[in-house]
Design a protein around this motif. Sequence first.
Motif, PDB file in Angstrom:
ATOM      1  N   VAL A 141       0.864  -1.185   0.000  1.00 17.00           N
ATOM      2  CA  VAL A 141       0.000   0.000   0.000  1.00 17.00           C
ATOM      3  C   VAL A 141       0.901   1.237   0.000  1.00 17.00           C
ATOM      4  N   VAL A 142       0.606   2.196  -0.877  1.00 14.46           N
ATOM      5  CA  VAL A 142       1.459   3.388  -0.936  1.00 14.46           C
ATOM      6  C   VAL A 142       0.732   4.646  -0.459  1.00 14.46           C
ATOM      7  N   ARG A 143      -0.591   4.532  -0.259  1.00 16.36           N
ATOM      8  CA  ARG A 143      -1.329   5.733   0.136  1.00 16.36           C
ATOM      9  C   ARG A 143      -2.632   5.359   0.832  1.00 16.36           C
ATOM     10  N   TYR A 144      -2.954   6.138   1.858  1.00 22.21           N
ATOM     11  CA  TYR A 144      -4.260   6.018   2.514  1.00 22.21           C
ATOM     12  C   TYR A 144      -5.069   7.279   2.177  1.00 22.21           C
ATOM     13  N   ASP A 145      -6.344   7.101   1.942  1.00 24.63           N
ATOM     14  CA  ASP A 145      -7.234   8.265   1.818  1.00 24.63           C
ATOM     15  C   ASP A 145      -8.372   8.080   2.823  1.00 24.63           C
ATOM     16  N   PRO A 146      -8.283   8.745   3.998  1.00 27.85           N
ATOM     17  CA  PRO A 146      -9.297   8.519   5.033  1.00 27.85           C
ATOM     18  C   PRO A 146     -10.666   9.089   4.670  1.00 27.85           C
ATOM     19  N   ALA A 147     -10.737  10.021   3.702  1.00 27.12           N
ATOM     20  CA  ALA A 147     -12.027  10.641   3.378  1.00 27.12           C
ATOM     21  C   ALA A 147     -12.955   9.640   2.703  1.00 27.12           C
ATOM     22  N   THR A 148     -12.395   8.745   1.868  1.00 24.06           N
ATOM     23  CA  THR A 148     -13.267   7.847   1.074  1.00 24.06           C
ATOM     24  C   THR A 148     -13.941   6.764   1.932  1.00 24.06           C
ATOM     25  N   PRO A 149     -13.330   5.932   2.771  1.00 22.46           N
ATOM     26  CA  PRO A 149     -11.885   5.715   2.899  1.00 22.46           C
ATOM     27  C   PRO A 149     -11.401   4.701   1.854  1.00 22.46           C
ATOM     28  N   ILE A 151      -7.491   2.846  -0.047  1.00 23.33           N
ATOM     29  CA  ILE A 151      -6.033   2.698  -0.090  1.00 23.33           C
ATOM     30  C   ILE A 151      -5.613   2.657  -1.553  1.00 23.33           C
ATOM     31  N   THR A 152      -4.362   3.055  -1.800  1.00 27.15           N
ATOM     32  CA  THR A 152      -3.805   2.940  -3.144  1.00 27.15           C
ATOM     33  C   THR A 152      -2.660   1.939  -3.088  1.00 27.15           C
ATOM     34  N   LEU A 153      -2.702   0.974  -3.981  1.00 27.89           N
ATOM     35  CA  LEU A 153      -1.644  -0.043  -4.032  1.00 27.89           C
ATOM     36  C   LEU A 153      -0.492   0.428  -4.914  1.00 27.89           C
ATOM     37  N   ALA A 154       0.646  -0.253  -4.760  1.00 27.81           N
ATOM     38  CA  ALA A 154       1.834   0.123  -5.539  1.00 27.81           C
ATOM     39  C   ALA A 154       1.582   0.010  -7.044  1.00 27.81           C
ATOM     40  N   ASP A 155       0.681  -0.883  -7.439  1.00 27.25           N
ATOM     41  CA  ASP A 155       0.396  -1.036  -8.880  1.00 27.25           C
ATOM     42  C   ASP A 155      -0.612   0.003  -9.378  1.00 27.25           C
ATOM     43  N   GLY A 156      -1.010   0.932  -8.513  1.00 30.97           N
ATOM     44  CA  GLY A 156      -1.899   2.022  -8.917  1.00 30.97           C
ATOM     45  C   GLY A 156      -3.371   1.765  -8.601  1.00 30.97           C
ATOM     46  N   GLY A 157      -3.710   0.544  -8.245  1.00 29.36           N
ATOM     47  CA  GLY A 157      -5.110   0.207  -7.950  1.00 29.36           C
ATOM     48  C   GLY A 157      -5.603   0.932  -6.702  1.00 29.36           C
ATOM     49  N   VAL A 158      -6.828   1.448  -6.777  1.00 26.11           N
ATOM     50  CA  VAL A 158      -7.433   2.124  -5.623  1.00 26.11           C
ATOM     51  C   VAL A 158      -8.596   1.255  -5.131  1.00 26.11           C
ATOM     52  N   LEU A 159      -8.575   0.957  -3.817  1.00 25.09           N
ATOM     53  CA  LEU A 159      -9.593   0.072  -3.245  1.00 25.09           C
ATOM     54  C   LEU A 159     -10.265   0.778  -2.091  1.00 25.09           C
ATOM     55  N   SER A 160     -11.582   0.778  -2.103  1.00 27.25           N
ATOM     56  CA  SER A 160     -12.287   1.430  -1.001  1.00 27.25           C
ATOM     57  C   SER A 160     -13.034   0.389  -0.165  1.00 27.25           C
ATOM     58  N   ALA A 161     -13.387   0.787   1.038  1.00 26.25           N
ATOM     59  CA  ALA A 161     -14.089  -0.103   1.969  1.00 26.25           C
ATOM     60  C   ALA A 161     -14.890   0.758   2.928  1.00 26.25           C
ATOM     61  N   ASP A 162     -15.643   0.107   3.816  1.00 30.48           N
ATOM     62  CA  ASP A 162     -16.367   0.877   4.837  1.00 30.48           C
ATOM     63  C   ASP A 162     -15.405   1.394   5.904  1.00 30.48           C
ATOM     64  N   LEU A 163     -14.351   0.620   6.132  1.00 23.48           N
ATOM     65  CA  LEU A 163     -13.367   0.981   7.171  1.00 23.48           C
ATOM     66  C   LEU A 163     -11.994   0.499   6.735  1.00 23.48           C
ATOM     67  N   VAL A 164     -10.973   1.335   6.929  1.00 25.21           N
ATOM     68  CA  VAL A 164      -9.591   0.928   6.645  1.00 25.21           C
ATOM     69  C   VAL A 164      -8.817   0.963   7.954  1.00 25.21           C
ATOM     70  N   VAL A 165      -8.129  -0.136   8.235  1.00 27.30           N
ATOM     71  CA  VAL A 165      -7.319  -0.218   9.462  1.00 27.30           C
ATOM     72  C   VAL A 165      -5.850  -0.219   9.058  1.00 27.30           C
ATOM     73  N   HIS A 171       6.624   1.909  10.975  1.00 26.25           N
ATOM     74  CA  HIS A 171       6.813   2.955   9.952  1.00 26.25           C
ATOM     75  C   HIS A 171       5.508   3.196   9.182  1.00 26.25           C
ATOM     76  N   SER A 172       4.386   2.979   9.830  1.00 27.15           N
ATOM     77  CA  SER A 172       3.078   3.088   9.172  1.00 27.15           C
ATOM     78  C   SER A 172       2.914   4.394   8.397  1.00 27.15           C
ATOM     79  N   LEU A 173       2.313   4.241   7.197  1.00 23.95           N
ATOM     80  CA  LEU A 173       2.001   5.426   6.395  1.00 23.95           C
ATOM     81  C   LEU A 173       0.739   6.107   6.921  1.00 23.95           C
ATOM     82  N   ALA A 174      -0.005   5.391   7.779  1.00 24.77           N
ATOM     83  CA  ALA A 174      -1.308   5.904   8.218  1.00 24.77           C
ATOM     84  C   ALA A 174      -1.178   7.036   9.239  1.00 24.77           C
ATOM     85  N   THR A 175      -0.126   7.014  10.037  1.00 26.06           N
ATOM     86  CA  THR A 175      -0.050   7.984  11.139  1.00 26.06           C
ATOM     87  C   THR A 175      -0.045   9.424  10.619  1.00 26.06           C
ATOM     88  N   GLU A 176       0.718   9.673   9.562  1.00 29.43           N
ATOM     89  CA  GLU A 176       0.811  11.043   9.046  1.00 29.43           C
ATOM     90  C   GLU A 176      -0.542  11.498   8.487  1.00 29.43           C
TER      91      GLU A 176
END
Length: 243
Positions: A141-149, A151-165, A171-176
């Motif tokens: 995973v290279v990116r989190y988007d909490p608004a949707t919520p 995630i963006t995968l390294a291959d460019g795929g964007v996946l949404s869900a009701d909740l992302v943990v 070194h979590s990317l989520a904290t920032e």
Amino acid sequence: MGLTCHRKMSLHIIIVGAGIAGLSAAVSLRRTGHRVEIYERTSANNEVGAAITVPPNASRFLLEWGLDPVAERFVKADEMAFLDPLTLNTLFAVPQEQNRARYGYDLWLSHRVDLHAWFRRKATAVEGPGTPVVLHLQRAVVRYDPATPSITLADGGVLSADLVVGADGVHSLATEVVLGCKIEPSPSAYYNTCFRFLIPAASLAEDPETRWWHEDEHSRKVSMRIITHNATSRRIVSYPCRE
Ligand SMILES: Cc1cc2nc3c(=O)[nH]c(=O)nc-3n(C[C@H](O)[C@H](O)[C@H](O)COP(=O)(O)OP(=O)(O)OC[C@H]3O[C@@H](n4cnc5c(N)ncnc54)[C@H](O)[C@@H]3O)c2cc1C
């Protein structure tokens, strides 16, 4: 005002990271009826690790979830002993019974690979409760988007869900994204482990000089040993981790 009765909702949940935190969250969430998918960046087919403790506050819910520590070859030490670094005499020891008396559960010692493997089996098992967790490996995973919520995968795929943990480790990317500022992991002042290694118990038992380490010949006690040198804040922690 009347009470509103809500139907139990089943959420689609994405967890990032199949470490112990991600897998245990997955087990917990599937047990409560949610549909869980984990995205893990490694192939997770060659887990590593050394000894890890399963203290009473963890063993109480793992037993509830069906863990059989004996079948998983976990070790129950008789005591936690604090040793003088110069004489190796025991300064004081906390008996295992104290955990049971105080917390109602034991402190177990395990090999991280065994503990991790149990969590993975428990999460993905066909047997319930709940729906088996789907584990997607080699999906960084290279990116989190909490608004949707989402995630963006390294291959460019964007996946949404009701909740992302975010369970992607220290070194979590989520904290920032969640806190809005960069948090660099920093070493803690105390209990900071620098070196971690395993010694086969047979090697210790073979050598008369180290035999006592594995099992005290006189008391027959299996000990978790902590040798502290307070002047330098250094310590050695040693314990058996696989029966
Ligand atoms: C390989 C390994 C060996 C360890 N060995 C020991 C041990 O012997 N004894 C001990 O006490 N503790 C050990 N630990 C530490 C201990 O397991 C963890 O500190 C603790 O359980 C916290 O776990 P965690 O799930 O929060 O983080 P971690 O265990 O670090 O797990 C995070 C997971 O997220 C994955 N991940 C990270 N970034 C991404 C991303 N961008 N996209 C997708 N996935 C991602 C990682 O590959 C990893 O599987 C080890 C940790 C690891 C990773």
